[in-house]
Structures are given as structure tokens and as C-alpha cells.
Design an enzyme around this catalytic site. Structure first.
Site, PDB file in Angstrom:
ATOM      1  N   GLU A  44       0.690  -1.033   0.010  1.00 33.27           N
ATOM      2  CA  GLU A  44       0.185   0.116   0.241  1.00 33.27           C
ATOM      3  C   GLU A  44       0.824   1.336  -0.034  1.00 33.27           C
ATOM      4  OE1 GLU A  44      -3.033  -0.095   3.185  1.00 33.27           O
ATOM      5  OE2 GLU A  44      -3.005   2.167   3.137  1.00 33.27           O
ATOM      6  N   GLU A  65      -2.926  11.291   3.292  1.00 35.77           N
ATOM      7  CA  GLU A  65      -4.023  10.929   4.083  1.00 35.77           C
ATOM      8  C   GLU A  65      -3.994  12.336   4.962  1.00 35.77           C
ATOM      9  OE1 GLU A  65      -4.580   6.860   5.468  1.00 35.77           O
ATOM     10  OE2 GLU A  65      -2.586   7.112   5.458  1.00 35.77           O
TER      11      GLU A  65
END
Length: 418
Positions: A153, A158
Site C-alpha cells: 500500500e 491522508e
């Protein structure tokens, strides 16, 4: 805790395409993009994106139910995708904790586009508020067979609403996942909040490293050495994800200070190839000009391309100056075709295509006035005008302003990078 993938219903077979036409002289080869042009209220392009559904918490105890509704993901008619988190009014929606409190959207390209290596970039205006969790990220295309985190990932961006001025970039893999993910945060200067404006979030990914940037400013690089002997799983194609979560272990739940609806507005998503890139699905694959390169740009008389007064203000002129190594002379030729300094882009004023049009520093906006090709002949050509960066009057004097001009092969149009 960081985003954890929900399992895909089935593995998808991807087939690598052949190389595109030779563009070895180009600074970048665009392999995939969505500019989100379309009528207001229309759904995202289904040939590019799959809308996920469900309220299982995504491994993070998130509170939203992801829907396919245009109430949660729609174009705004102004070239943007808007992902909207709302308080739920549908009593029939069930989440892992009972009746769902919120709805939102999560989009992926698992069945339409994957790529290994290159530049992955989006220009986004994020929401604000305790408990909101916008993200732009990627998962390995072998998720269905290898599982998470073995598939890998890459979190490009974020944000958790309780940190309005910070975003996080992280990698997750076997032995370094969840709270043990490897990454860093980037904080806006001057106490600014990311929700106040659009910002460009990107990674430049090669077989040897992944580098994160915000608005053209690199803030971390991760290499196989950073995983401390564990497996580096960033050696195969990944797919893209955009989502806006609500609540969860990391951001915590919304509180009385959080207003709804909240929106994550995406101006564009663009992917470019590097020398080692392999893309499938919507991309063309192919050979580009390589990863980003940073250094001085030297021209006629050995003079350096310089931002006048070292100012990062929009419309600051670009000139020749004695080389002195300052940040105003450090340029990054990105794999996305931009040429950047001081967090902004080399730009043809007004998008002009005329001989003599001034070149300036301007906020990066993805227009052709900011797209450049550096050739093996040492021309730096503007894509929008198909003209060369040029020192006015064939001069090498300190303070000579730069412009675009029909390419003539003259000394005042030849540039050396690095």
C-alpha cells in the site's frame, strides 16, 4: 492506524500493453488521467472508476457507508469530482455497528488501470473537521491473491481532520503495516489549513525509491533500506483509490464541532510513466524521459535560470543570473512535464503561444502553459506553444528575462540541467 484494504471480491487478471511511440526526449509520458470534465451532477466515468459499496468499517472501524449515489460522488460541472460525506437519512443502510450514521464514496481503478513506477498526482481540496479522513492512495494489483499487506500500500495523501495543517505519506507492507507503517508528515507553513485551498499531492516511484511531494516540495523518500530487511513489495503494478472516510481508529469520531456535509474536491488525477513504468488498462504504457531530476538549469554564457528576487509570488519573472546555488535556481524537471522551483511552476504568461511571451513563476495548475519537454538537443520546449525557452536578445547579461520563441537552435535556447 492507517487505511486498510477491504478484500476484493475476485482477483483481476491484468495484461501489460506494449510500448507506446518513442518519446525518449520527453520529460514525461502521460499514461492515464481523469480531468473530471462533465455535466454537473453526473457520475464519475465508469470506464475509469469503480465505486465501492458497504459499511464494514474497512478494518479501521470507520463509520461511513460507501454508496454509488451521485449524492456522494459526482462531477460539479466545473472540472472537479466532489466526494461528499453526509449524515445518513436511509434507515435501511446497515453498518458494522448498526444503523449507519454517515454515507460517503470510495473509488478505485482496480479493474481499469494499474501501473508500476512513474508519477502519480492529484490536485485536491480536502474537507475539514474532527473525524473526517480524506485519502488518495494505491494498493497492489495482487491484493486478491496475496492479501493485505503483502500486496503493498502506498498512501500518497491522508489527512485526519484534527490536524488541519498536516498530511501524511506512508507505505505499508509485510511486517510494517497499520500503526507500523513507514512514513512522514508534511505541514503547511504559517499555520495554514489544507482545507482552505487546492494542493497537489504526488509520489514519484521508481524501482529504487518512492518520493512524496506537496505542491512540488519533496518531503520524504523511502527506499528498500527503510524496511529494515523486510520485503520491499513496491515492484509490481498498483491501482488508485480516492475516498473520504468518516471516523475510525486513527481520526476518531466526529464531534459537535464537525459540520456536515463535508466535501473532498478533486481537480484532476494524472499518472505519467518513467523509464521502468508498466501500465495496464486505460494507460498506454511506454518509455518516457525518466524520473524527476533536480538541479540548476544553465544557459548561454553559463548563466543560471533564476526566479527574480527569489520570490515565490505568482507572476514573478524568470531571468538569467550568476549561478549561486540558491533555491531560486534549483529546478525540478518532473516526470509529469512540469519544471518547478520554490513550490511553483515555470509558466508561459497568460498561456500565450506568441513569440516573445514572457515566462514566469506561477502556482501549478496543470495547463499546457506549464508543460515542458527537455530534448536531447538541450531545447526546453513549451508544449502549449511548441516553442523554446529563450533568453531575450541572445543576451547572457545578469537579469536577462526569459521568454518563449520559435525554436531556432541558437545558443540562447540551449539549456543544461544539473
Amino acid at each position: 492506524m492507517f487505511l486498510v484494504a477491504a478484500a476484493l471480491a475476485a482477483a483481476v487478471l491484468f495484461t501489460t500493453t506494449g510500448p507506446a511511440a518513442d518519446r525518449a526526449d520527453a520529460a514525461a509520458v502521460r499514461t492515464w488521467a481523469d480531468e473530471f470534465d462533465g455535466a454537473a451532477g453526473s457520475a464519475p466515468d465508469s470506464s475509469k472508476w469503480t465505486l465501492e459499496t458497504g459499511g464494514g468499517g474497512n478494518g479501521n472501524n470507520e463509520l461511513q457507508y460507501y454508496t454509488k449515489s451521485t449524492d456522494n460522488a459526482a462531477l460539479d460541472g466545473r472540472g472537479n469530482l466532489v466526494i461528499t460525506a453526509r449524515k445518513n437519512t436511509d434507515s435501511g443502510l446497515r453498518c458494522w455497528y448498526g444503523a449507519c450514521q454517515y454515507t460517503s464514496a470510495r473509488l478505485n481503478t482496480a479493474q481499469t488501470f494499474t501501473q508500476a513506477y512513474g508519477r502519480f498526482e492529484a490536485r485536491i481540496k480536502i474537507p475539514r473537521g474532527q473525524g473526517v479522513w480524506p485519502a488518495f492512495w494505491m494498493l497492489g494489483d495482487d491484493l486478491g491473491s496475496a492479501g493485505w499487506p503483502n500486496s503493498g500500500e502506498i498512501d500518497i495523501m491522508e489527512n485526519v481532520g484534527k490536524e488541519p495543517g498536516a498530511v501524511h505519506g506512508t507505505i505499508h507492507g509485510p511486517g510494517y503495516s497499520g500503526g507500523g507503517g513507514i512514513g512522514a508528515a508534511y505541514t503547511l507553513p504559517g499555520g495554514k489549513a489544507f482545507a482552505d485551498d487546492f494542493h497537489t499531492f504526488a509520489v514519484d516511484w521508481s524501482p529504487e525509491a518512492i518520493t512524496w511531494s506537496v505542491d512540488g516540495q519533496n518531503y520524504q523518500t523511502r527506499t528498500p533500506a527503510d524496511v529494515n530487511g523486510k520485503k520491499w513489495v513496491y515492484d509490481h503494478p498498483f491501482f488508485l483509490i480516492l475516498n473520504l472516510a468518516v471516523g475510525g481508529d486513527w481520526p476518531g469520531s466526529p464531534d459537535a464541532s464537525t459540520s456536515f456535509p463535508q466535501t473532498m474536491t478533486v481537480d484532476y488525477v494524472r499518472v505519467s510513466a518513467s523509464d521502468s513504468s508498466g501500465s495496464t488498462g486505460g494507460g498506454t504504457g511506454g518509455t518516457g524521459g525518466g524520473a524527476s531530476r533536480t538541479g540548476a538549469i544553465r544557459g548561454i554564457g553559463g548563466m543560471c535560470v533564476d526566479v527574480a528576487g527569489a520570490s515565490d509570488a505568482d507572476e514573478t519573472p524568470i531571468q538569467l543570473h550568476d549561478c549561486n546555488g540558491v533555491d531560486a535556481q534549483k529546478w525540478t524537471l518532473g516526470s509529469d512535464g512540469t519544471v518547478r522551483a520554490l513550490g511553483k511552476c515555470l509558466d508561459v504568461k497568460g498561456g500565450s503561444t506568441a513569440d516573445g511571451a514572457a515566462v514566469q513563476l506561477y502556482r501549478c495548475n496543470g495547463t499546457k502553459a506549464q508543460q515542458w519537454v527537455y530534448t536531447s538537443a538541450r531545447d526546453l520546449t513549451n508544449v502549449g506553444a511548441d516553442k523554446c525557452l529563450d533568453a531575450r536578445g541572445n543576451s547572457a547579461a545578469d537579469g536577462t528575462r526569459l521568454q518563449i520563441w520559435t525554436c531556432a537552435g541558437t545558443a540562447n535556447q540551449k539549456w543544461t540541467v544539473g
